[in-house]
Design a protein around this motif. Structure first.
Motif, PDB file in Angstrom:
ATOM      1  N   LEU A 222       0.834  -1.193   0.000  1.00 45.18           N
ATOM      2  CA  LEU A 222       0.000   0.000   0.000  1.00 45.18           C
ATOM      3  C   LEU A 222       0.870   1.245   0.000  1.00 45.18           C
ATOM      4  O   LEU A 222       1.983   1.243   0.531  1.00 45.18           O
ATOM      5  N   TYR A 223       0.358   2.318  -0.566  1.00 49.16           N
ATOM      6  CA  TYR A 223       0.984   3.626  -0.449  1.00 49.16           C
ATOM      7  C   TYR A 223       0.315   4.398   0.689  1.00 49.16           C
ATOM      8  O   TYR A 223      -0.835   4.133   1.059  1.00 49.16           O
ATOM      9  N   ALA A 224       1.031   5.370   1.198  1.00 49.75           N
ATOM     10  CA  ALA A 224       0.462   6.215   2.249  1.00 49.75           C
ATOM     11  C   ALA A 224      -0.832   6.866   1.781  1.00 49.75           C
ATOM     12  O   ALA A 224      -1.784   7.034   2.562  1.00 49.75           O
ATOM     13  N   GLU A 225      -0.888   7.219   0.509  1.00 51.78           N
ATOM     14  CA  GLU A 225      -2.084   7.873  -0.037  1.00 51.78           C
ATOM     15  C   GLU A 225      -3.307   6.961   0.010  1.00 51.78           C
ATOM     16  O   GLU A 225      -4.448   7.452   0.104  1.00 51.78           O
ATOM     17  N   ASP A 226      -3.098   5.654  -0.061  1.00 55.22           N
ATOM     18  CA  ASP A 226      -4.224   4.721   0.035  1.00 55.22           C
ATOM     19  C   ASP A 226      -4.877   4.801   1.410  1.00 55.22           C
ATOM     20  O   ASP A 226      -6.112   4.783   1.533  1.00 55.22           O
ATOM     21  N   VAL A 227      -4.053   4.887   2.436  1.00 59.02           N
ATOM     22  CA  VAL A 227      -4.580   4.976   3.799  1.00 59.02           C
ATOM     23  C   VAL A 227      -5.188   6.354   4.044  1.00 59.02           C
ATOM     24  O   VAL A 227      -6.231   6.485   4.692  1.00 59.02           O
ATOM     25  N   ALA A 228      -4.553   7.391   3.509  1.00 59.36           N
ATOM     26  CA  ALA A 228      -5.105   8.744   3.630  1.00 59.36           C
ATOM     27  C   ALA A 228      -6.492   8.822   3.015  1.00 59.36           C
ATOM     28  O   ALA A 228      -7.390   9.499   3.541  1.00 59.36           O
ATOM     29  N   GLU A 229      -6.696   8.143   1.914  1.00 55.28           N
ATOM     30  CA  GLU A 229      -8.009   8.144   1.267  1.00 55.28           C
ATOM     31  C   GLU A 229      -9.046   7.452   2.149  1.00 55.28           C
ATOM     32  O   GLU A 229     -10.209   7.881   2.222  1.00 55.28           O
ATOM     33  N   ALA A 230      -8.634   6.377   2.845  1.00 54.83           N
ATOM     34  CA  ALA A 230      -9.548   5.710   3.772  1.00 54.83           C
ATOM     35  C   ALA A 230      -9.947   6.656   4.907  1.00 54.83           C
ATOM     36  O   ALA A 230     -11.122   6.720   5.303  1.00 54.83           O
ATOM     37  N   ILE A 231      -8.992   7.404   5.429  1.00 53.26           N
ATOM     38  CA  ILE A 231      -9.277   8.356   6.504  1.00 53.26           C
ATOM     39  C   ILE A 231     -10.198   9.462   6.002  1.00 53.26           C
ATOM     40  O   ILE A 231     -11.155   9.853   6.676  1.00 53.26           O
ATOM     41  N   ARG A 232      -9.921   9.960   4.806  1.00 49.51           N
ATOM     42  CA  ARG A 232     -10.792  10.978   4.216  1.00 49.51           C
ATOM     43  C   ARG A 232     -12.221  10.468   4.109  1.00 49.51           C
ATOM     44  O   ARG A 232     -13.191  11.179   4.433  1.00 49.51           O
ATOM     45  N   TYR A 233     -12.376   9.232   3.666  1.00 50.81           N
ATOM     46  CA  TYR A 233     -13.709   8.652   3.522  1.00 50.81           C
ATOM     47  C   TYR A 233     -14.440   8.640   4.860  1.00 50.81           C
ATOM     48  O   TYR A 233     -15.614   9.031   4.960  1.00 50.81           O
ATOM     49  N   ILE A 234     -13.761   8.218   5.908  1.00 50.24           N
ATOM     50  CA  ILE A 234     -14.389   8.116   7.227  1.00 50.24           C
ATOM     51  C   ILE A 234     -14.902   9.465   7.707  1.00 50.24           C
ATOM     52  O   ILE A 234     -16.032   9.585   8.187  1.00 50.24           O
ATOM     53  N   VAL A 235     -14.072  10.501   7.593  1.00 55.40           N
ATOM     54  CA  VAL A 235     -14.425  11.789   8.214  1.00 55.40           C
ATOM     55  C   VAL A 235     -15.326  12.661   7.340  1.00 55.40           C
ATOM     56  O   VAL A 235     -15.789  13.701   7.802  1.00 55.40           O
ATOM     57  N   THR A 236     -15.600  12.232   6.119  1.00 57.97           N
ATOM     58  CA  THR A 236     -16.468  13.032   5.251  1.00 57.97           C
ATOM     59  C   THR A 236     -17.867  12.437   5.093  1.00 57.97           C
ATOM     60  O   THR A 236     -18.666  12.942   4.310  1.00 57.97           O
TER      61      THR A 236
END
Length: 255
Positions: A222-236
């Motif tokens: 995984l790239y860091a951006e993949d996890v960042a996208e998961a976090i973005r999904y949760i908080v939006t």
């Protein structure tokens, strides 16, 4: 609905100088949030802040050692003093030091507990009152805490005993905190990344580093951006939706 779902929101991201933390800071800024980025090395934080500024966002560096409770409280208060609120907390700071109980030093164990557990508790404790306030005053009518864990919070493996200890504990803390804050409008979730292309393994000794790389051989990480996208999904998500747990593995990962 506004084009950017986090317009007007303020986020604080720990461990934001590189990896998942830096990618998350950029991603939340792209959604319109003002992002306070917390870590020790100020020069790397400034580079991430410059990246965010270059894409039209707003990110500020907050140099702090969050393993110290006073520094953690100061980082939260600095964010409040600058921006007047706190809507999103991402607890990302952490370290992985692998090795068997026979061959690992107590200093390495203490270092992991200090950053993976104590630092997260310090920041969370300082932030909770302001997150509750934000949930009651924000147009979104919700605030968020996202803790970054690991597949090591689900599956124990040899050479990972204390790292597993910190991440299994994080899972339990997150679930209990979720229940405590339900009526306060603060969602609490955890993201569990699998095999990562990350600087975490750079902290390992040569022998353990090589063993970790052999274990991941043949896996497209995984790239860091993949996890960042998961976090973005949760908080939006809209207030009615709470994503409390997200397991994000590399596609070829078996554990």
């Amino acid at each position: 609905m506004p084009d950017k779902s986090l317009c007007g929101a303020v986020a604080l991201v720990t461990g934001a100088s590189s990896g998942i933390g830096a990618a998350t800071a950029r991603r939340l800024a792209a959604e319109g949030a003002v992002v306070a980025m917390v870590a020790g090395p100020r020069d790397r934080l400034d580079r991430v802040a410059d990246d965010i500024s270059g894409m039209g966002g707003h990110g500020v560096a907050v140099a702090a050692d969050v393993t110290d409770p006073g520094d953690a409280e100061r980082a939260v208060q600095d964010t409040l003093d600058r921006f007047g609120r706190l809507d999103v907390l991402v607890n990302n700071a952490g370290i992985m030091l692998l090795g068997t109980a026979l061959h690992t030093t107590i200093e390495e164990w203490d270092r992991m507990v200090s950053l993976n557990v104590s630092a997260l508790l310090h920041v969370t404790h300082a932030a909770i009152p302001y997150l509750i306030d934000a949930a009651s005053t924000a147009p979104r009518q919700v605030a968020d805490i996202v803790n970054v864990s690991s597949t090591a919070g689900r599956f124990a493996r040899p050479g990972c005993s204390v790292y597993n200890f910190t991440k299994f504990g994080l899972q339990g803390f997150t679930e209990s905190l979720r229940q405590e804050l339900l009526t306060e409008g603060v969602r609490v979730g955890v993201v569990e990344p699998g095999t990562m292309d990350t600087q975490l393994v750079n902290h390992l000794g040569d022998t353990t580093h090589q063993a970790a790389r052999r274990q991941d051989s043949g896996i497209e990480s995984l790239y860091a951006e993949d996890v960042a996208e998961a976090i973005r999904y949760i908080v939006t998500r809209e207030r009615r939706v709470a994503v409390n747990e997200m397991l994000v593995r590399a596609g070829d990962q078996t554990w």
